[in-house]
Design a protein around this motif. Structure first.
Motif, mmCIF file in Angstrom:
data_model
loop_
_atom_site.group_PDB
_atom_site.id
_atom_site.type_symbol
_atom_site.label_atom_id
_atom_site.label_comp_id
_atom_site.label_asym_id
_atom_site.label_seq_id
_atom_site.Cartn_x
_atom_site.Cartn_y
_atom_site.Cartn_z
ATOM 1 N N PRO A 156 -1.995 7.987 -5.657
ATOM 2 C CA PRO A 156 -1.929 6.731 -6.413
ATOM 3 C C PRO A 156 -2.070 6.930 -7.914
ATOM 4 O O PRO A 156 -1.392 6.260 -8.700
ATOM 5 N N ARG A 157 -2.945 7.856 -8.321
ATOM 6 C CA ARG A 157 -3.257 7.982 -9.757
ATOM 7 C C ARG A 157 -2.075 8.494 -10.568
ATOM 8 O O ARG A 157 -2.061 8.367 -11.782
ATOM 9 N N PHE A 168 -13.209 1.694 -16.741
ATOM 10 C CA PHE A 168 -13.204 2.803 -15.782
ATOM 11 C C PHE A 168 -11.924 3.644 -15.851
ATOM 12 O O PHE A 168 -11.968 4.859 -16.017
ATOM 13 N N GLY A 169 -10.792 2.971 -15.726
ATOM 14 C CA GLY A 169 -9.522 3.691 -15.725
ATOM 15 C C GLY A 169 -9.216 4.335 -17.076
ATOM 16 O O GLY A 169 -8.603 5.403 -17.141
ATOM 17 N N MET A 180 -11.089 7.486 -17.350
ATOM 18 C CA MET A 180 -10.441 8.532 -16.543
ATOM 19 C C MET A 180 -9.280 9.154 -17.315
ATOM 20 O O MET A 180 -8.928 10.296 -17.097
ATOM 21 N N PHE A 197 -7.171 -5.897 -5.754
ATOM 22 C CA PHE A 197 -7.409 -5.957 -4.315
ATOM 23 C C PHE A 197 -7.846 -7.350 -3.881
ATOM 24 O O PHE A 197 -8.370 -8.130 -4.680
ATOM 25 N N ILE A 211 0.641 2.950 -11.562
ATOM 26 C CA ILE A 211 0.412 1.610 -11.021
ATOM 27 C C ILE A 211 -1.048 1.199 -11.252
ATOM 28 O O ILE A 211 -1.905 2.037 -11.486
ATOM 29 N N ALA A 267 -12.802 -5.598 -5.269
ATOM 30 C CA ALA A 267 -13.216 -4.200 -5.439
ATOM 31 C C ALA A 267 -13.779 -3.929 -6.828
ATOM 32 O O ALA A 267 -13.495 -2.895 -7.431
ATOM 33 N N ARG A 289 0.823 -1.211 0.000
ATOM 34 C CA ARG A 289 0.000 0.000 0.000
ATOM 35 C C ARG A 289 0.857 1.261 0.000
ATOM 36 O O ARG A 289 0.444 2.291 -0.528
ATOM 37 N N MET A 344 -5.294 -1.021 -18.130
ATOM 38 C CA MET A 344 -4.586 0.251 -17.939
ATOM 39 C C MET A 344 -3.200 0.214 -18.573
ATOM 40 O O MET A 344 -2.561 1.244 -18.711
ATOM 41 N N MET A 360 -3.796 -1.781 -9.360
ATOM 42 C CA MET A 360 -3.806 -2.669 -8.198
ATOM 43 C C MET A 360 -4.976 -3.640 -8.271
ATOM 44 O O MET A 360 -6.058 -3.288 -8.710
ATOM 45 N N LEU A 391 -1.437 4.300 -1.133
ATOM 46 C CA LEU A 391 -2.629 4.261 -0.291
ATOM 47 C C LEU A 391 -2.267 4.435 1.177
ATOM 48 O O LEU A 391 -3.134 4.589 2.027
ATOM 49 N N ARG A 400 -9.303 -5.354 -15.314
ATOM 50 C CA ARG A 400 -9.377 -3.906 -15.106
ATOM 51 C C ARG A 400 -7.983 -3.316 -14.901
ATOM 52 O O ARG A 400 -7.684 -2.227 -15.380
#
Ligand code: ADP
Ligand code: MG
Lengths: 345, 272
Positions: free
Chosen positions: A72-73, A98-99, A102, A81, A77, A85, A47, A150, A79, A52, A146
């Motif tokens: 983190p963004r 999602f990423g 973004m 979980f 990286i 998540a 983390r 990225m 991650m 995090l 996911r």
């Protein structure tokens, strides 16, 4: 290109020290496994790398850039979980996208990447579903997809397989290894499962009590434990340890037998259970329990009052109460300093 | 007495208690609706019919009564403003309580509940004086502020339990996928919490809608429906009172019923 450098990273939670000055360098595209018992600080270290958690001291560098002050963004990286998540209010497609959204990627590129990673993880038929309609194994795949979509420099995974049942875990393990070997990411993978660690890792960092005890390739960690802890933690059954008394320069007496050892004040004798074979002369072992395991037989004995286990040919069937003589393979004998618990010579 | 008969007696007491409680709640509501939906002549009559005659004369008389529509509209405005204020302030507080450890957190939570320990009548006089000095008396916003202090503890507690139920891991996943804190909140936490926040908003609305004391003390011209009815209670005919009562109770009942599962969650009862 992402080398990860962890420099003297420490973490305190109030008065409790979860990490003591950890130093570790992970090469570009390496698969590094953090292995250790529960509570030894693996998650905390991961983390901190992810951003995090804030380290109490020390520096984290990713790809030649100091990142410990970045959110983190901005660290490049992704991650995975422990509980996956997966966002419950989004479809599998939107989870994987999602990423990318973004990053303001255009729709065509998003679709292309989502489709490709979904195919890679064999979930292309699930893209319209919600996480509530997925099994644990499928959620796990979505979480990995996911992260992969990225195309990150670094993938961090915290016990990603621990919530799957044994069979699925085996299958996913092999699949993860294949998928990650093909991507060009540096991977840090946290687990408390030594078999998982051995099978996946380029290198294993064995952790104990907030410290990295040894960082080496799986065979090295297994064959040449840098510390007594590593020998006793890795291997099933673990390494055997016996007290030794010096009887001359580099000569040690162990349970009445004399072996060549290090030139030191004190030493502890160690050998793995499978590096023993019955012989006319060897460590006198009083048999306690005999467990036939098919290919081998696990024999639990006492040698000079200390517990001692051997993995023998299954054709050999000693009976409890027998005294057998077990000879270690000479170049497999290891020695540890009883004071520092580290390997000698 | 033998063991089973003791248990049977205990059972009877329990059932009787439950029945009493149900009557306690339902009887006034039933009376209210029967009378509101009966012709004015029937209202004073006895015995009552179990099913009302569905004569709308009382209700139309009520809504035709001068000032009722204005008061109703005031009630809606005050309640809506209360809803916005208490969620606008309460939801961030609930979020902070669920996500951050800060010194005095427990004290803060205690204080949130403690705000309900001061009876409004005690605060009414100083409040009225202060409102007159600041020019907040007899205004929609002034009354909404008072109602917000009443609704806020609930808004904080409901949203706190709501946000606590959303795993931090989801938010962290959003951070690693490129979100800053605000984006992660709006893209992940808000969609998941929205139904609960809406419920908490409705609850704030109802608290304001039902509140009569502050409304009666702090408004003169701009009365809310509760204050208006209280004021005209002595002078108005019985059918008007019943129709007014029904008009007050019905929305409140409906809303509370719609959001009941979130209110249970607030008190830590299993969320069904
Ligand atoms: N937020 C926290 N507050 C206090 N102690 C913590 C916190 N997070 C972890 N710890 C403690 O730090 C130690 C290491 O935890 P962790 O890194 O989660 O271990 P692991 O992942 O190896 O099981 C544990 O003893 C744990 O109790
Ligand atoms: Mg952990």
């Amino acid at each position: 290109m992402a080398v990860i450098e962890i420099k003297q990273v420490a973490k305190n939670f109030g008065a409790f020290t979860a990490l003591h000055s950890v130093d570790l360098t992970i090469a570009d595209q390496e698969f590094m496994v953090l292995l250790g018992a529960s509570g030894c600080g693996k998650t905390t270290l991961l983390r901190i790398i992810a951003g995090l958690e804030t380290p109490t001291a020390g520096e984290v560098w990713i790809g030649g850039r100091r990142v410990d002050h970045l959110p983190p963004r901005e660290r490049g990286i992704a991650m995975v979980f422990q509980n996956y998540a997966v966002f419950p209010h989004l479809t599998v497609f939107e989870n994987i996208a999602f990423g990318l959204r973004m990053k303001k990627m255009d729709q065509a590129e998003v679709t292309r990447r989502v489709t490709r990673t979904a195919e890679l993880m064999h979930i292309e038929q699930l893209l319209k579903r919600y996480s509530g309609e997925l099994s644990g194994g499928q959620r796990q795949r979505v979480a990995v997809a996911r992260a992969l979509a990225m195309e990150p420099d670094v993938i961090l995974m915290d016990e990603p397989l621990s919530n799957l049942d044994a069979l699925l875990r085996l299958e996913m393990r092999a699949e993860l290894k294949g998928v990650l070997a093909e991507s060009n990411t540096t991977t840090i993978y946290v687990t408390h499962d030594q078999v998982e660690a051995m099978s996946l890792a380029d290198r294993i960092s064995v952790m104990n009590g907030g410290r990295i005890v040894q960082a080496a390739n799986p065979v090295e960690v297994y064959r040449n434990p840098a510390a007594r802890f590593v020998g006793s933690f890795i291997g099933n059954p673990p390494m055997n340890f016996l007290t030794a008394t010096p009887v001359g320069p580099g000569k040690w007496q162990v349970a009445g037998q004399t072996y060549d050892g290090p030139h030191a004040q004190a030493a502890e004798f160690a050998v793995r259970p499978e590096d023993l074979h019955p012989a006319d002369h060897g460590l006198p072992a009083e048999v306690r329990v005999v467990e036939p395991l098919g290919p081998h037989t696990l024999v639990t004995t006492t040698v000079a009052g200390q517990p001692f286990r051997a993995v023998l040919e299954s054709t050999l069937m000693p009976r409890p109460g027998d005294v057998i003589h077990l000879a270690p393979v000479p170049d497999r004998i290891r020695w540890f300093d009883p004071a520092t618990q580290t390997a000698l010579c | 007495m033998s063991e089973p008969s003791v248990r049977r007696a205990g059972n009877r007491v329990f059932i009787a208690g439950v029945a009493l409680l149900i009557l306690w709640v339902l009887l006034p509501i039933w009376l209210l609706f029967v009378n509101a939906l009966s012709a004015p002549a029937e209202v004073t009559g006895f015995p009552k019919r179990f099913i009302p005659s569905f004569d709308l004369a009382s209700l139309s008389f009520f809504f035709g009564f001068s000032g009722v529509i204005d008061a109703l509209w005031n009630s809606v405005k005050v309640a809506a403003l209360t809803m916005i204020l208490s969620i606008g302030v309460g939801a961030p507080a609930g979020y902070a309580l669920s996500r951050f450890d800060f010194p005095g957190k427990e004290t803060f939570r205690f204080l949130v509940v403690m705000t309900r320990a001061f009876p409004l009548p005690l605060l009414a006089l100083p409040l009225a004086v202060m409102f007159i000095r600041t020019g907040l008396d007899d205004t929609i916003i002034g009354l909404a502020l008072v109602h917000t202090t009443l609704a806020l503890p609930f808004a904080v507690l409901i949203t706190y339990s709501l946000f606590s139920g959303i795993p931090l891991e989801l938010e962290e996943a959003a951070w690693t996928l490129g979100c800053n804190r605000v984006q992660a909140f709006t893209k992940v936490i808000l969609p998941l919490a929205a139904p609960g926040i809406a419920a908490s908003a409705v609850f704030a609305f109802v608290i304001s809608w039902n509140e009569v004391f502050a409304a009666a003390v702090l408004t003169v011209e701009n009365r809310t429906l509760t204050a208006f009815l209280l004021q005209s209670l002595d002078v108005s005919p019985l059918p008007l009172k019943f129709a007014g009562g029904a008009a007050l109770v019905l929305p409140a009942l409906f809303f509370i019923f719609a959001v009941r599962k979130y209110l249970f969650a607030m008190w830590g009862i299993a969320n069904r």
